[in-house]
Design a protein around this motif. Structure first.
Motif, PDB file in Angstrom:
ATOM      1  N   PRO A  63       0.796  -1.239   0.000  1.00  0.00           N
ATOM      2  CA  PRO A  63       0.000   0.000   0.000  1.00  0.00           C
ATOM      3  C   PRO A  63       0.822   1.279   0.000  1.00  0.00           C
ATOM      4  N   THR A  64       2.047   1.235   0.551  1.00  0.00           N
ATOM      5  CA  THR A  64       2.892   2.431   0.574  1.00  0.00           C
ATOM      6  C   THR A  64       4.286   2.074   0.081  1.00  0.00           C
ATOM      7  N   LEU A  68       7.056  -1.347   0.577  1.00  0.00           N
ATOM      8  CA  LEU A  68       7.871  -1.999  -0.447  1.00  0.00           C
ATOM      9  C   LEU A  68       9.352  -1.918  -0.100  1.00  0.00           C
ATOM     10  N   VAL A  69       9.807  -0.765   0.336  1.00  0.00           N
ATOM     11  CA  VAL A  69      11.214  -0.604   0.713  1.00  0.00           C
ATOM     12  C   VAL A  69      11.577  -1.581   1.830  1.00  0.00           C
ATOM     13  N   ALA A  70      10.704  -1.700   2.829  1.00  0.00           N
ATOM     14  CA  ALA A  70      10.971  -2.594   3.961  1.00  0.00           C
ATOM     15  C   ALA A  70      11.107  -4.034   3.497  1.00  0.00           C
ATOM     16  N   ALA A  71      10.241  -4.456   2.575  1.00  0.00           N
ATOM     17  CA  ALA A  71      10.292  -5.834   2.091  1.00  0.00           C
ATOM     18  C   ALA A  71      11.526  -6.080   1.231  1.00  0.00           C
ATOM     19  N   PHE A 122      12.558   5.297   8.100  1.00  0.00           N
ATOM     20  CA  PHE A 122      11.218   4.924   7.661  1.00  0.00           C
ATOM     21  C   PHE A 122      10.390   4.524   8.879  1.00  0.00           C
ATOM     22  N   PRO A 123       9.758   5.485   9.537  1.00  0.00           N
ATOM     23  CA  PRO A 123       9.106   5.230  10.827  1.00  0.00           C
ATOM     24  C   PRO A 123       8.059   4.127  10.810  1.00  0.00           C
ATOM     25  N   THR A 124       7.336   3.961   9.706  1.00  0.00           N
ATOM     26  CA  THR A 124       6.290   2.940   9.694  1.00  0.00           C
ATOM     27  C   THR A 124       6.830   1.553   9.361  1.00  0.00           C
ATOM     28  N   ALA A 125       8.074   1.472   8.912  1.00  0.00           N
ATOM     29  CA  ALA A 125       8.689   0.174   8.614  1.00  0.00           C
ATOM     30  C   ALA A 125       9.358  -0.341   9.890  1.00  0.00           C
ATOM     31  N   LYS A 126       8.549  -0.852  10.793  1.00  0.00           N
ATOM     32  CA  LYS A 126       9.015  -1.169  12.145  1.00  0.00           C
ATOM     33  C   LYS A 126      10.163  -2.176  12.159  1.00  0.00           C
ATOM     34  N   ARG A 230      -3.082   6.884  -9.886  1.00  0.00           N
ATOM     35  CA  ARG A 230      -3.496   6.625  -8.506  1.00  0.00           C
ATOM     36  C   ARG A 230      -3.913   7.945  -7.864  1.00  0.00           C
ATOM     37  N   LYS A 231      -5.068   7.987  -7.287  1.00  0.00           N
ATOM     38  CA  LYS A 231      -5.548   9.168  -6.597  1.00  0.00           C
ATOM     39  C   LYS A 231      -5.294   9.015  -5.119  1.00  0.00           C
ATOM     40  N   ASP A 232      -4.596   9.984  -4.513  1.00  0.00           N
ATOM     41  CA  ASP A 232      -4.303   9.916  -3.095  1.00  0.00           C
ATOM     42  C   ASP A 232      -5.392  10.625  -2.300  1.00  0.00           C
TER      43      ASP A 232
END
Length: 232
Positions: A63-64, A68-71, A122-126, A230-232
């Motif tokens: 979704p963000t 993707l970066v985290a994976a 990346f704060p959300t990529a725990k 994609r509409k944000d």
């Protein structure tokens, strides 16, 4: 994924799951290629094109961009943490620290995306940030040991390592296609300036919070541009 009343051996459900997994694998492989080549400023649309999937399919799986970066870089961050452990096992504190810095910079030179990862947060990529924190704790130990051995200048701080990665990322991005080994000379110059005895005093190191904000701003800039379709 919640499949509702469909059972695990549903002849329709199973191919759907297999297709989703194949799409995920294709997206990850494509993202590794794109980020390695173009860095994290590459768009999600370019990853979708490389993977041969629609942008909607990509966003269903990730979704963000941080997801993707985290994976994509989980294994690279694991290798980075392992490099800290190898350095701590070195009986020579200065050699351990120097080789670790060289390893981190070599990882940046080999992957433009990882060059960016080491200079952003990346704060959300725990999970990714937890591994970064583990590496940081080891780096603090490396710095302390090298100072205690009298080989590292006393005014060196962990923030200086982040600055070194930022400088190296700039060199890698500027010279990678034309002078791919230029980063090695820059790293050697930096290491010689880090070594004790110091030739003179340094300006104050940036405050950790200020450097964190800079890393956060850089990561946000990578995700700021709207994606086509994609509409944000």
């Amino acid at each position: 994924m919640n499949l509702g009343a469909q059972s695990s051996d549903d002849p329709v459900a199973q191919p759907l799951r297999s297709d989703a997994e194949r799409n995920r694998a294709r997206i990850l492989a494509a993202a590794r290629t794109v980020f390695r080549r173009d860095g994290l400023h590459a768009s999600m649309a370019s990853v979708a094109r490389e993977a041969g999937v629609g942008i909607a399919t990509l966003f269903r799986r990730f979704p963000t961009k941080e997801d993707l970066v985290a994976a994509v870089f989980a294994d690279r961050m694991d290798a980075y943490v392992d490099a800290v452990g190898v350095a701590l096992d070195d009986p020579d504190p200065w050699r351990g620290l120097a080789r670790f810095i060289e390893t981190g910079c070599a990882m940046q030179a080999g992957d433009y995306g990882f060059a960016d990862v080491l200079t952003m947060t990346f704060p959300t990529a725990k999970a990714l940030e937890e591994r970064r924190d583990q590496a940081y704790e080891g780096v603090v130990q490396l710095i302390g040991r090298a100072k205690a051995a009298g080989r590292l200048r006393e005014d060196f701080t962990p923030e200086d390592l982040v600055l070194a990665y930022m400088a190296n990322a700039g060199v890698v991005n500027a010279t990678g296609d034309t002078a791919p080994d230029a980063w090695k000379r820059v790293v050697a110059l930096m290491l010689q300036s880090f070594e004790a005895p110091a030739r003179g005093p340094l300006p104050d190191s940036p405050e950790p919070r200020a450097l964190y904000r800079a890393m956060l701003r850089a990561s946000q800039a990578c995700s700021a541009s709207p994606e086509p379709g994609r509409k944000d």
